[in-house]
Design a protein around this motif. Structure first.
Motif, mmCIF file in Angstrom:
data_model
loop_
_atom_site.group_PDB
_atom_site.id
_atom_site.type_symbol
_atom_site.label_atom_id
_atom_site.label_comp_id
_atom_site.label_asym_id
_atom_site.label_seq_id
_atom_site.Cartn_x
_atom_site.Cartn_y
_atom_site.Cartn_z
ATOM 1 N N ALA A 147 0.839 -1.207 0.000
ATOM 2 C CA ALA A 147 0.000 0.000 0.000
ATOM 3 C C ALA A 147 0.870 1.252 0.000
ATOM 4 N N ARG A 148 1.940 1.215 0.780
ATOM 5 C CA ARG A 148 2.857 2.370 0.812
ATOM 6 C C ARG A 148 3.533 2.563 -0.537
ATOM 7 N N MET A 149 3.921 1.459 -1.176
ATOM 8 C CA MET A 149 4.542 1.557 -2.502
ATOM 9 C C MET A 149 3.584 2.190 -3.502
ATOM 10 N N ASP A 199 14.118 5.690 -4.418
ATOM 11 C CA ASP A 199 14.928 4.953 -3.429
ATOM 12 C C ASP A 199 14.044 4.406 -2.308
ATOM 13 N N GLU A 200 13.031 5.176 -1.915
ATOM 14 C CA GLU A 200 12.107 4.721 -0.873
ATOM 15 C C GLU A 200 11.272 3.536 -1.366
ATOM 16 N N VAL A 201 10.847 3.602 -2.625
ATOM 17 C CA VAL A 201 10.095 2.488 -3.203
ATOM 18 C C VAL A 201 10.948 1.222 -3.196
ATOM 19 N N ASP A 202 12.213 1.364 -3.571
ATOM 20 C CA ASP A 202 13.123 0.211 -3.576
ATOM 21 C C ASP A 202 13.283 -0.378 -2.176
ATOM 22 N N ALA A 259 6.529 19.628 -16.651
ATOM 23 C CA ALA A 259 5.737 20.802 -17.045
ATOM 24 C C ALA A 259 6.461 22.106 -16.719
ATOM 25 N N ASP A 260 7.179 22.128 -15.578
ATOM 26 C CA ASP A 260 7.864 23.351 -15.128
ATOM 27 C C ASP A 260 9.343 23.395 -15.514
ATOM 28 N N ARG A 261 9.803 22.355 -16.232
ATOM 29 C CA ARG A 261 11.238 22.248 -16.579
ATOM 30 C C ARG A 261 12.099 22.375 -15.322
ATOM 31 N N ASP A 262 11.709 21.663 -14.286
ATOM 32 C CA ASP A 262 12.310 21.805 -12.958
ATOM 33 C C ASP A 262 13.236 20.612 -12.681
ATOM 34 N N VAL A 263 14.532 20.840 -12.831
ATOM 35 C CA VAL A 263 15.509 19.763 -12.658
ATOM 36 C C VAL A 263 15.536 19.275 -11.212
ATOM 37 N N SER A 264 15.461 20.198 -10.253
ATOM 38 C CA SER A 264 15.541 19.791 -8.847
ATOM 39 C C SER A 264 14.352 18.919 -8.471
ATOM 40 N N ARG A 265 13.184 19.200 -9.019
ATOM 41 C CA ARG A 265 12.008 18.376 -8.731
ATOM 42 C C ARG A 265 12.155 16.998 -9.373
ATOM 43 N N ALA A 266 12.750 16.957 -10.555
ATOM 44 C CA ALA A 266 13.005 15.661 -11.196
ATOM 45 C C ALA A 266 13.964 14.830 -10.347
ATOM 46 N N GLU A 267 14.970 15.488 -9.780
ATOM 47 C CA GLU A 267 15.929 14.767 -8.932
ATOM 48 C C GLU A 267 15.271 14.299 -7.639
ATOM 49 N N ALA A 268 14.281 15.049 -7.155
ATOM 50 C CA ALA A 268 13.529 14.606 -5.976
ATOM 51 C C ALA A 268 12.758 13.325 -6.298
ATOM 52 N N THR A 269 12.304 13.197 -7.534
ATOM 53 C CA THR A 269 11.620 11.979 -7.965
ATOM 54 C C THR A 269 12.553 10.780 -7.842
ATOM 55 N N LEU A 270 13.818 10.969 -8.173
ATOM 56 C CA LEU A 270 14.792 9.880 -8.064
ATOM 57 C C LEU A 270 14.956 9.448 -6.606
ATOM 58 N N ARG A 271 14.965 10.407 -5.696
ATOM 59 C CA ARG A 271 15.099 10.065 -4.273
ATOM 60 C C ARG A 271 13.861 9.314 -3.773
ATOM 61 N N MET A 272 12.701 9.676 -4.304
ATOM 62 C CA MET A 272 11.476 8.972 -3.933
ATOM 63 C C MET A 272 11.526 7.523 -4.387
ATOM 64 N N ARG A 320 9.234 -2.068 -10.471
ATOM 65 C CA ARG A 320 9.565 -1.782 -11.874
ATOM 66 C C ARG A 320 8.861 -0.508 -12.364
ATOM 67 N N VAL A 321 7.639 -0.260 -11.880
ATOM 68 C CA VAL A 321 6.973 1.009 -12.220
ATOM 69 C C VAL A 321 7.862 2.171 -11.789
ATOM 70 N N GLY A 322 8.396 2.085 -10.560
ATOM 71 C CA GLY A 322 9.292 3.137 -10.070
ATOM 72 C C GLY A 322 10.543 3.275 -10.913
#
Length: 214
Positions: free
Chosen positions: A120-122, A153-156, A138-151, A192-194
């Motif tokens: 459920a958390r995943m 890690d939590e899924v993994d 949408a915002d061309r926001d590199v820092s937000r994209a990098e935050a997605t990568l850190r998220m 794998r979705v992550g």
């Protein structure tokens, strides 16, 4: 000519974001099948996945048309490349969500092995990742994209926890093996979705800056 290119790029980008959002719509429905034993919702997930597949075909053709017609360069070309490369990732995300719903429908036929807390958390984290990624693009926001990568890690980490727990269940009682293996497969599909979301997020820096990660 520039105005026509800008219009085409804006339309194809919006369509790609819509494709990602369409996969995002699948996640809570698959979660309902899995977490609340609602196998009757499996066909909803399959129907939305067919929308994703149709969008992939249409967007690929549109990207190729933009390249042939406008011969874009620099950041414009990088945007088209981002979308083209990401289409298969987003399509595969949809496939894995269908797998989750299919396995959830199978699991619903018998009493649950355990409460699916980490799964459920995943699912929740993946929805947050997708929303974050759509905003980053949408915002061309590199820092937000990098935050997605850190998220991711939590899924993994949640995936690893789930696998360890399920191995323990199988060792304690061999009657749990079949159900535990199905749940392992669910965890793997979510992981794998992550991973595919991570692939898309990693391309945002190059699109925006023209620089690849060192």
């Amino acid at each position: 000519m520039r105005e026509a290119l800008d219009t085409d790029l804006r339309n194809v980008l919006n369509s790609a974001l819509n494709m990602l959002g369409t996969v995002e719509r699948m996640l809570p429905i698959a979660g309902d099948v899995l977490l609340h034993a609602r196998p009757e919702r499996l066909e909803e997930v399959r129907a939305i996945d067919r929308e994703v597949d149709a969008l992939e075909v249409r967007l690929e053709a549109e990207c190729l048309r933009i390249i042939a017609l406008h011969q874009p360069v620099a950041r414009d070309l990088r945007l088209v490349a981002l979308i083209l490369k990401s289409l298969s990732d987003i399509e595969r995300m949809g496939d894995y969500v269908v797998h989750v719903a299919q396995d959830g429908a199978e699991l619903a036929q018998a009493p649950a092995l355990k409460r699916y807390v980490n799964l459920a958390r995943m699912l929740g984290r993946l929805s947050e990742m997708s929303q974050n990624l759509r905003t980053a693009i949408a915002d061309r926001d590199v820092s937000r994209a990098e935050a997605t990568l850190r998220m991711d890690d939590e899924v993994d980490e949640l995936y690893e926890q789930t696998q360890r727990e399920l191995v323990t269940y199988m060792l304690e009682d061999p009657r749990h093996i079949s159900k535990a293996l199905t749940l392992m497969r669910v965890g793997r599909s979510l992981e794998r979705v992550g991973d595919h979301m991570e692939n898309v997020a990693e391309r945002v820096r190059y699109w925006v800056t023209g620089q690849r990660e060192g």
